[in-house]
Design a protein around this motif. Sequence first.
Motif, PDB file in Angstrom:
ATOM      1  N   HIS A 134       0.813  -1.275  -0.029  1.00 22.37           N
ATOM      2  CA  HIS A 134       0.081   0.062   0.122  1.00 22.37           C
ATOM      3  C   HIS A 134       0.922   1.364  -0.115  1.00 22.37           C
ATOM      4  N   PHE A 135       1.977   1.059   0.905  1.00 21.40           N
ATOM      5  CA  PHE A 135       2.670   2.721   0.763  1.00 21.40           C
ATOM      6  C   PHE A 135       3.978   2.435   0.003  1.00 21.40           C
ATOM      7  N   SER A 136       4.035   1.365  -0.798  1.00 22.28           N
ATOM      8  CA  SER A 136       5.037   1.175  -1.876  1.00 22.28           C
ATOM      9  C   SER A 136       6.610   1.338  -1.081  1.00 22.28           C
ATOM     10  N   THR A 137       6.608   0.914   0.048  1.00 17.73           N
ATOM     11  CA  THR A 137       7.950   0.984   0.696  1.00 17.73           C
ATOM     12  C   THR A 137       7.828  -0.011   2.056  1.00 17.73           C
ATOM     13  N   GLU A 138       9.043  -0.219   2.499  1.00 18.07           N
ATOM     14  CA  GLU A 138       8.790  -1.218   3.531  1.00 18.07           C
ATOM     15  C   GLU A 138       8.769  -0.432   4.900  1.00 18.07           C
ATOM     16  N   VAL A 139       7.932  -0.942   5.791  1.00 25.21           N
ATOM     17  CA  VAL A 139       7.752  -0.340   6.949  1.00 25.21           C
ATOM     18  C   VAL A 139       8.088  -1.346   8.026  1.00 25.21           C
ATOM     19  N   GLY A 140       8.489  -0.605   9.283  1.00 24.07           N
ATOM     20  CA  GLY A 140       8.973  -1.189  10.562  1.00 24.07           C
ATOM     21  C   GLY A 140       8.024  -2.083  11.073  1.00 24.07           C
ATOM     22  N   LYS A 141       8.646  -3.157  11.896  1.00 28.82           N
ATOM     23  CA  LYS A 141       7.925  -4.039  12.623  1.00 28.82           C
ATOM     24  C   LYS A 141       7.012  -3.483  13.622  1.00 28.82           C
ATOM     25  N   ILE A 142       7.383  -2.246  14.032  1.00 33.30           N
ATOM     26  CA  ILE A 142       6.276  -1.628  15.181  1.00 33.30           C
ATOM     27  C   ILE A 142       5.198  -1.347  14.688  1.00 33.30           C
ATOM     28  N   VAL A 143       5.047  -0.715  13.195  1.00 34.81           N
ATOM     29  CA  VAL A 143       3.757  -0.421  12.428  1.00 34.81           C
ATOM     30  C   VAL A 143       2.893  -1.780  12.611  1.00 34.81           C
ATOM     31  N   VAL A 144       3.421  -3.060  11.973  1.00 29.01           N
ATOM     32  CA  VAL A 144       2.580  -3.952  12.050  1.00 29.01           C
ATOM     33  C   VAL A 144       2.359  -4.622  13.473  1.00 29.01           C
ATOM     34  N   HIS A 145       3.088  -4.532  14.503  1.00 31.94           N
ATOM     35  CA  HIS A 145       2.714  -4.844  15.678  1.00 31.94           C
ATOM     36  C   HIS A 145       1.667  -4.088  16.126  1.00 31.94           C
ATOM     37  N   ASN A 146       1.779  -2.774  16.098  1.00 38.64           N
ATOM     38  CA  ASN A 146       0.487  -1.940  16.478  1.00 38.64           C
ATOM     39  C   ASN A 146      -0.732  -2.202  15.951  1.00 38.64           C
ATOM     40  N   MET A 147      -0.638  -2.364  14.628  1.00 41.06           N
ATOM     41  CA  MET A 147      -2.051  -2.774  13.632  1.00 41.06           C
ATOM     42  C   MET A 147      -2.605  -4.092  14.309  1.00 41.06           C
ATOM     43  N   LEU A 148      -1.609  -5.063  14.523  1.00 45.35           N
ATOM     44  CA  LEU A 148      -2.294  -6.282  15.060  1.00 45.35           C
ATOM     45  C   LEU A 148      -2.954  -6.186  16.314  1.00 45.35           C
ATOM     46  N   THR A 149      -2.129  -5.396  17.250  1.00 47.17           N
ATOM     47  CA  THR A 149      -2.807  -5.221  18.584  1.00 47.17           C
ATOM     48  C   THR A 149      -4.080  -4.425  18.315  1.00 47.17           C
ATOM     49  N   ALA A 150      -4.256  -3.626  17.607  1.00 48.16           N
ATOM     50  CA  ALA A 150      -5.383  -2.810  17.583  1.00 48.16           C
ATOM     51  C   ALA A 150      -6.572  -3.521  16.992  1.00 48.16           C
ATOM     52  N   ALA A 151      -6.219  -4.822  16.349  1.00 52.41           N
ATOM     53  CA  ALA A 151      -7.368  -5.230  15.798  1.00 52.41           C
ATOM     54  C   ALA A 151      -7.483  -6.831  16.229  1.00 52.41           C
ATOM     55  N   ASP A 152      -6.825  -7.293  16.910  1.00 53.66           N
ATOM     56  CA  ASP A 152      -6.674  -8.637  17.605  1.00 53.66           C
ATOM     57  C   ASP A 152      -7.443  -8.556  19.014  1.00 53.66           C
ATOM     58  N   LYS A 153      -8.826  -8.730  18.981  1.00 49.78           N
ATOM     59  CA  LYS A 153      -9.613  -8.447  20.001  1.00 49.78           C
ATOM     60  C   LYS A 153      -9.459  -9.708  21.080  1.00 49.78           C
ATOM     61  N   ASN A 154      -9.048 -10.939  20.650  1.00 45.21           N
ATOM     62  CA  ASN A 154      -9.187 -12.112  21.671  1.00 45.21           C
ATOM     63  C   ASN A 154      -7.480 -12.463  21.814  1.00 45.21           C
ATOM     64  N   SER A 155      -6.674 -11.499  21.266  1.00 41.22           N
ATOM     65  CA  SER A 155      -5.312 -11.731  21.509  1.00 41.22           C
ATOM     66  C   SER A 155      -4.602 -13.246  21.116  1.00 41.22           C
ATOM     67  N   ASP A 156      -5.058 -13.783  19.917  1.00 39.68           N
ATOM     68  CA  ASP A 156      -4.780 -15.179  19.401  1.00 39.68           C
ATOM     69  C   ASP A 156      -3.584 -15.042  18.454  1.00 39.68           C
ATOM     70  N   GLY A 157      -3.413 -13.557  18.160  1.00 36.63           N
ATOM     71  CA  GLY A 157      -2.139 -13.536  17.268  1.00 36.63           C
ATOM     72  C   GLY A 157      -2.785 -13.630  15.758  1.00 36.63           C
ATOM     73  N   LYS A 158      -4.104 -13.746  15.666  1.00 39.93           N
ATOM     74  CA  LYS A 158      -4.495 -13.916  14.178  1.00 39.93           C
ATOM     75  C   LYS A 158      -5.798 -12.789  14.152  1.00 39.93           C
ATOM     76  N   ILE A 159      -5.998 -12.401  12.912  1.00 39.69           N
ATOM     77  CA  ILE A 159      -6.883 -11.483  12.587  1.00 39.69           C
ATOM     78  C   ILE A 159      -8.203 -12.165  12.067  1.00 39.69           C
ATOM     79  N   SER A 160      -9.142 -12.303  12.498  1.00 40.93           N
ATOM     80  CA  SER A 160     -10.586 -12.765  11.792  1.00 40.93           C
ATOM     81  C   SER A 160     -11.312 -11.870  11.126  1.00 40.93           C
ATOM     82  N   ARG A 161     -12.081 -12.372  10.415  1.00 42.70           N
ATOM     83  CA  ARG A 161     -12.860 -11.571   9.476  1.00 42.70           C
ATOM     84  C   ARG A 161     -13.733 -10.672  10.323  1.00 42.70           C
TER      85      ARG A 161
END
Length: 286
Positions: A134-161
């Motif tokens: 999407h950003f046409s560039t490599e982003v840091g792992k901290i960005v991905v971590h924050n996105m997963l933390t924001a979405a992962d309601k049950n904290s299982d490390g996966k994002i469901s539909r």
Amino acid sequence: QAVAHSREKASMDPPVSTGGYLHMDDGMEFDRATKNLVKCEGKPFDPERIYQVGALFMAMTGVDDNHPLIEFTDSNRHLFPVDKSAEMGRPAKLLLVDYMSKAIWYQLGCFDDLDEGDKGYLTAEDVHKAIDKHFSTEVGKIVVHNMLTAADKNSDGKISREEMLRVTMMNAAARRDMDEDGSGTLDRDEVRNFVRRVISEKEEEVQKLVDLVFAEHHVEGDDAHIEQSHVLTFIQNSFEIHGVKMPGHKMDRSEIVAAKSRLEKQQSEKESEGGKADEAGEPRGE
């Protein structure tokens, strides 16, 4: 009442300068003559509705002595459990990181397109690839971590539909796009179209998620409608985000000791330079 109280002294003749003046964005309008708030979100103000606004934490607990705001806080603790402790306030930077980590999901595309291998869930690798693309560039792992933390309601490390739908709806632009007719409410067709666009075109999954949204709002029937304000409550109750990371947000003991040593060294060097200046008969600077 809180806005009027904060501007009371500013409306005197001559005006009296005081703290606690509540500012408003361009979607709000205050009538100075009647001392009433007449618009919010660009629409006529509804005193019976609960609006989501930003306010200084300390103002709700007594600073500036805004009585209407304090009384509203005390009598509506179920809306925001302010317990008079400073820990209840959250730094603006942390709030922004929280929000952006949720809002960015709407820009990544459809869940089924991101789900490599049709697993039925998204991994950190799926998200990392999507955001790099999407950003046409490599982003840091901290960005991905924050996105997963924001979405992962049950904290299982996966994002469901379901989790992606919830976090996507945190984006204000997404909620506006859902409301196809601009009525301020959402019907089943509008929610269904949104789910098909951002989650899946598989009819079984679409129907499951649409039913979930309406069931959690306690509305039934094919002609049921959901108020946009109720959608905010729905998604806010879905998340309690405390795991996002920010460089500089927390310091451990070793970092504090190192910072203290640097400051002491700088102070020592300044004093040394000042002494040399005195010996040379030069005026010592501040």
